[in-house]
Motif scaffolding. Sequence first.
Motif, PDB file in Angstrom:
ATOM      1  N   LYS A  17      46.147  41.011  34.925  1.00  0.00           N
ATOM      2  CA  LYS A  17      47.220  41.463  33.848  1.00  0.00           C
ATOM      3  C   LYS A  17      48.251  42.235  34.674  1.00  0.00           C
ATOM      4  O   LYS A  17      49.440  42.019  33.791  1.00  0.00           O
ATOM      5  CB  LYS A  17      46.384  42.596  32.989  1.00  0.00           C
ATOM      6  CG  LYS A  17      46.033  44.030  33.540  1.00  0.00           C
ATOM      7  CD  LYS A  17      45.178  44.802  32.592  1.00  0.00           C
ATOM      8  CE  LYS A  17      45.019  46.083  33.249  1.00  0.00           C
ATOM      9  NZ  LYS A  17      44.458  46.245  34.377  1.00  0.00           N
ATOM     10  N   THR A  35      50.655  51.074  33.050  1.00  0.00           N
ATOM     11  CA  THR A  35      49.971  52.372  32.582  1.00  0.00           C
ATOM     12  C   THR A  35      49.112  52.834  33.500  1.00  0.00           C
ATOM     13  O   THR A  35      48.509  54.154  33.338  1.00  0.00           O
ATOM     14  CB  THR A  35      49.658  52.255  31.044  1.00  0.00           C
ATOM     15  OG1 THR A  35      48.706  51.156  30.902  1.00  0.00           O
ATOM     16  CG2 THR A  35      50.711  51.937  30.076  1.00  0.00           C
ATOM     17  N   TYR A  39      47.514  57.020  35.246  1.00  0.00           N
ATOM     18  CA  TYR A  39      46.034  57.492  35.252  1.00  0.00           C
ATOM     19  C   TYR A  39      45.936  57.969  36.759  1.00  0.00           C
ATOM     20  O   TYR A  39      45.406  58.823  37.082  1.00  0.00           O
ATOM     21  CB  TYR A  39      45.265  56.641  34.735  1.00  0.00           C
ATOM     22  CG  TYR A  39      45.278  56.800  33.036  1.00  0.00           C
ATOM     23  CD1 TYR A  39      44.364  57.558  32.290  1.00  0.00           C
ATOM     24  CD2 TYR A  39      46.028  55.640  32.424  1.00  0.00           C
ATOM     25  CE1 TYR A  39      44.653  57.623  31.118  1.00  0.00           C
ATOM     26  CE2 TYR A  39      46.201  55.630  31.058  1.00  0.00           C
ATOM     27  CZ  TYR A  39      45.501  56.628  30.300  1.00  0.00           C
ATOM     28  OH  TYR A  39      45.649  56.703  29.067  1.00  0.00           O
ATOM     29  N   ARG A  40      46.302  56.959  37.573  1.00  0.00           N
ATOM     30  CA  ARG A  40      46.120  57.071  38.833  1.00  0.00           C
ATOM     31  C   ARG A  40      47.023  58.224  39.548  1.00  0.00           C
ATOM     32  O   ARG A  40      46.387  58.945  40.322  1.00  0.00           O
ATOM     33  CB  ARG A  40      46.756  55.678  39.698  1.00  0.00           C
ATOM     34  CG  ARG A  40      45.755  54.626  39.512  1.00  0.00           C
ATOM     35  CD  ARG A  40      46.551  53.180  39.951  1.00  0.00           C
ATOM     36  NE  ARG A  40      45.481  52.177  39.698  1.00  0.00           N
ATOM     37  CZ  ARG A  40      45.048  51.579  40.672  1.00  0.00           C
ATOM     38  NH1 ARG A  40      45.161  52.205  42.037  1.00  0.00           N
ATOM     39  NH2 ARG A  40      44.166  50.667  40.659  1.00  0.00           N
ATOM     40  N   SER A  86      40.010  56.140  36.902  1.00  0.00           N
ATOM     41  CA  SER A  86      39.033  55.921  35.769  1.00  0.00           C
ATOM     42  C   SER A  86      38.131  57.356  35.751  1.00  0.00           C
ATOM     43  O   SER A  86      37.452  57.355  34.401  1.00  0.00           O
ATOM     44  CB  SER A  86      38.141  54.967  36.374  1.00  0.00           C
ATOM     45  OG  SER A  86      37.242  54.981  36.934  1.00  0.00           O
ATOM     46  N   ALA A  89      40.569  59.224  33.218  1.00  0.00           N
ATOM     47  CA  ALA A  89      40.882  58.433  32.090  1.00  0.00           C
ATOM     48  C   ALA A  89      39.943  58.818  30.943  1.00  0.00           C
ATOM     49  O   ALA A  89      40.208  58.440  29.640  1.00  0.00           O
ATOM     50  CB  ALA A  89      41.107  56.984  32.398  1.00  0.00           C
ATOM     51  N   ARG A  95      44.571  61.227  27.859  1.00  0.00           N
ATOM     52  CA  ARG A  95      44.757  60.218  26.979  1.00  0.00           C
ATOM     53  C   ARG A  95      46.083  60.744  25.961  1.00  0.00           C
ATOM     54  O   ARG A  95      47.079  60.095  25.808  1.00  0.00           O
ATOM     55  CB  ARG A  95      43.769  59.394  26.498  1.00  0.00           C
ATOM     56  CG  ARG A  95      42.724  59.038  27.286  1.00  0.00           C
ATOM     57  CD  ARG A  95      41.791  58.102  26.611  1.00  0.00           C
ATOM     58  NE  ARG A  95      42.641  56.751  26.880  1.00  0.00           N
ATOM     59  CZ  ARG A  95      42.639  55.972  27.715  1.00  0.00           C
ATOM     60  NH1 ARG A  95      41.869  56.254  28.915  1.00  0.00           N
ATOM     61  NH2 ARG A  95      43.240  54.826  27.822  1.00  0.00           N
ATOM     62  N   ARG A 117      44.777  49.246  29.170  1.00  0.00           N
ATOM     63  CA  ARG A 117      43.544  49.053  28.572  1.00  0.00           C
ATOM     64  C   ARG A 117      43.747  49.200  26.956  1.00  0.00           C
ATOM     65  O   ARG A 117      42.659  48.459  26.212  1.00  0.00           O
ATOM     66  CB  ARG A 117      42.604  50.012  29.203  1.00  0.00           C
ATOM     67  CG  ARG A 117      42.183  50.126  30.432  1.00  0.00           C
ATOM     68  CD  ARG A 117      41.513  48.898  31.139  1.00  0.00           C
ATOM     69  NE  ARG A 117      41.071  49.064  32.311  1.00  0.00           N
ATOM     70  CZ  ARG A 117      41.676  48.967  33.442  1.00  0.00           C
ATOM     71  NH1 ARG A 117      43.258  48.871  33.063  1.00  0.00           N
ATOM     72  NH2 ARG A 117      41.178  49.153  34.516  1.00  0.00           N
ATOM     73  N   ASP A 118      44.586  49.925  26.546  1.00  0.00           N
ATOM     74  CA  ASP A 118      44.434  50.240  25.100  1.00  0.00           C
ATOM     75  C   ASP A 118      45.843  50.111  24.703  1.00  0.00           C
ATOM     76  O   ASP A 118      46.130  50.823  23.653  1.00  0.00           O
ATOM     77  CB  ASP A 118      43.977  51.834  24.909  1.00  0.00           C
ATOM     78  CG  ASP A 118      44.816  52.886  25.614  1.00  0.00           C
ATOM     79  OD1 ASP A 118      45.600  52.247  26.525  1.00  0.00           O
ATOM     80  OD2 ASP A 118      44.706  53.966  25.307  1.00  0.00           O
ATOM     81  N   ARG A 167      33.585  50.966  37.451  1.00  0.00           N
ATOM     82  CA  ARG A 167      34.813  51.116  36.430  1.00  0.00           C
ATOM     83  C   ARG A 167      34.516  50.351  35.365  1.00  0.00           C
ATOM     84  O   ARG A 167      35.150  50.952  34.193  1.00  0.00           O
ATOM     85  CB  ARG A 167      36.207  50.630  37.146  1.00  0.00           C
ATOM     86  CG  ARG A 167      36.467  51.389  38.366  1.00  0.00           C
ATOM     87  CD  ARG A 167      37.797  51.663  38.641  1.00  0.00           C
ATOM     88  NE  ARG A 167      38.911  51.106  38.042  1.00  0.00           N
ATOM     89  CZ  ARG A 167      39.750  50.803  38.804  1.00  0.00           C
ATOM     90  NH1 ARG A 167      39.749  50.640  40.040  1.00  0.00           N
ATOM     91  NH2 ARG A 167      40.989  50.023  37.954  1.00  0.00           N
ATOM     92  N   ASP A 171      34.759  52.750  31.907  1.00  0.00           N
ATOM     93  CA  ASP A 171      36.050  52.359  30.858  1.00  0.00           C
ATOM     94  C   ASP A 171      35.388  51.768  29.580  1.00  0.00           C
ATOM     95  O   ASP A 171      36.065  52.101  28.551  1.00  0.00           O
ATOM     96  CB  ASP A 171      36.824  51.175  31.656  1.00  0.00           C
ATOM     97  CG  ASP A 171      37.833  51.665  32.646  1.00  0.00           C
ATOM     98  OD1 ASP A 171      37.734  52.847  32.987  1.00  0.00           O
ATOM     99  OD2 ASP A 171      38.399  50.746  33.297  1.00  0.00           O
TER     100      ASP A 171
HETATM  101  O1  C5P Z   1      44.781  49.185  35.768  1.00  0.00           O
HETATM  102  P1  C5P Z   1      44.356  50.013  36.840  1.00  0.00           P
HETATM  103  O2  C5P Z   1      43.330  49.586  37.775  1.00  0.00           O
HETATM  104  O3  C5P Z   1      45.441  50.822  37.600  1.00  0.00           O
HETATM  105  O4  C5P Z   1      43.740  51.221  36.107  1.00  0.00           O
HETATM  106  C1  C5P Z   1      43.051  52.446  36.652  1.00  0.00           C
HETATM  107  C2  C5P Z   1      42.097  53.065  35.707  1.00  0.00           C
HETATM  108  O5  C5P Z   1      42.950  53.854  34.807  1.00  0.00           O
HETATM  109  C3  C5P Z   1      41.588  52.235  34.860  1.00  0.00           C
HETATM  110  O6  C5P Z   1      39.907  51.959  35.544  1.00  0.00           O
HETATM  111  C4  C5P Z   1      40.975  52.957  33.595  1.00  0.00           C
HETATM  112  O7  C5P Z   1      39.950  53.928  33.922  1.00  0.00           O
HETATM  113  C5  C5P Z   1      42.402  53.636  33.406  1.00  0.00           C
HETATM  114  N1  C5P Z   1      43.254  53.408  32.481  1.00  0.00           N
HETATM  115  C6  C5P Z   1      42.997  53.664  31.275  1.00  0.00           C
HETATM  116  N2  C5P Z   1      43.991  53.010  30.294  1.00  0.00           N
HETATM  117  C7  C5P Z   1      45.031  52.451  30.536  1.00  0.00           C
HETATM  118  C8  C5P Z   1      45.264  52.195  32.101  1.00  0.00           C
HETATM  119  C9  C5P Z   1      44.214  52.526  32.960  1.00  0.00           C
HETATM  120  O8  C5P Z   1      42.113  53.972  30.735  1.00  0.00           O
HETATM  121  N3  C5P Z   1      45.875  52.213  29.651  1.00  0.00           N
END
Ligand code: C5P
Length: 217
Positions: A17, A35, A39-40, A86, A89, A95, A117-118, A167, A171
């Motif tokens: 994605k 996004t 969270y990272r 994660s 998150a 959030r 994700r959302d 994850r 998630d």
């Molecule tokens: O996409 P990426 O691997 O960078 O996302 C890392 C973690 O951040 C995901 O496993 C998820 O837990 C969280 N995340 C989320 N909502 C988002 C983007 C990422 O919960 N919009």
Amino acid sequence: MSGGFVIAVDGPAASGKGTIAVGLGAHYRLPVLDTGLLYRAVGVLMQGRGQDPDDAGLAGATAARLTAEQLQDPALRTRAAGELASRVAVHASVRDALLAFQRGFAGQAGGAVLDGRDIGTVIAPDAAAKLFVTATPPVRARRRWSQLAAQGEAVTYDDVLADIRTRDARDGGRDEAPMRRADDAVLLDTSEMTIEQAADAARRIVEAARARWNTSS
Ligand code: C5P
């Protein structure tokens, strides 16, 4: 309809994605927000301060003070940062604190692309184009493993596959903002596609959405 053309690209870890979002941003000349970096950054900042990422209060406070500059750190791209992300998150405090920043980005007059994700469900439910990008866990693990190896991380494929499964479970097992596909998102399974094929398929989906958006705006 008001606002710019917004493209929401959701999907699980390493589904492709991020690459698709960047390609769409370049094609339509729209700014892109990954996004996951938010969270990272929260997780990495907390770890740097010796804080517990499972502490919802501290995590929420960190998220509330996040700045755009803190998203530039290359350390956010590591495997450890993904794991920390994660964990933080799952907190509603995190959030909620990140909501305004993401909505602000999506609300830019000229439009935007957001991947996460959302996005299609919570951040930009009125997005003109919504994609849900997926691939099987082994395919995603192979892609993420290659990416991490190219970054110089010493990690095995099996470990990356185990991370992906953990994850996905974390998630997907959440009450708040479940990692579900928006009802109006188009599913794009990239398991059997090269990145070029996936990018082409994504563009076709967005073209169809743009034609509808042009007639309704
Ligand atoms: O996409 P990426 O691997 O960078 O996302 C890392 C973690 O951040 C995901 O496993 C998820 O837990 C969280 N995340 C989320 N909502 C988002 C983007 C990422 O919960 N919009």
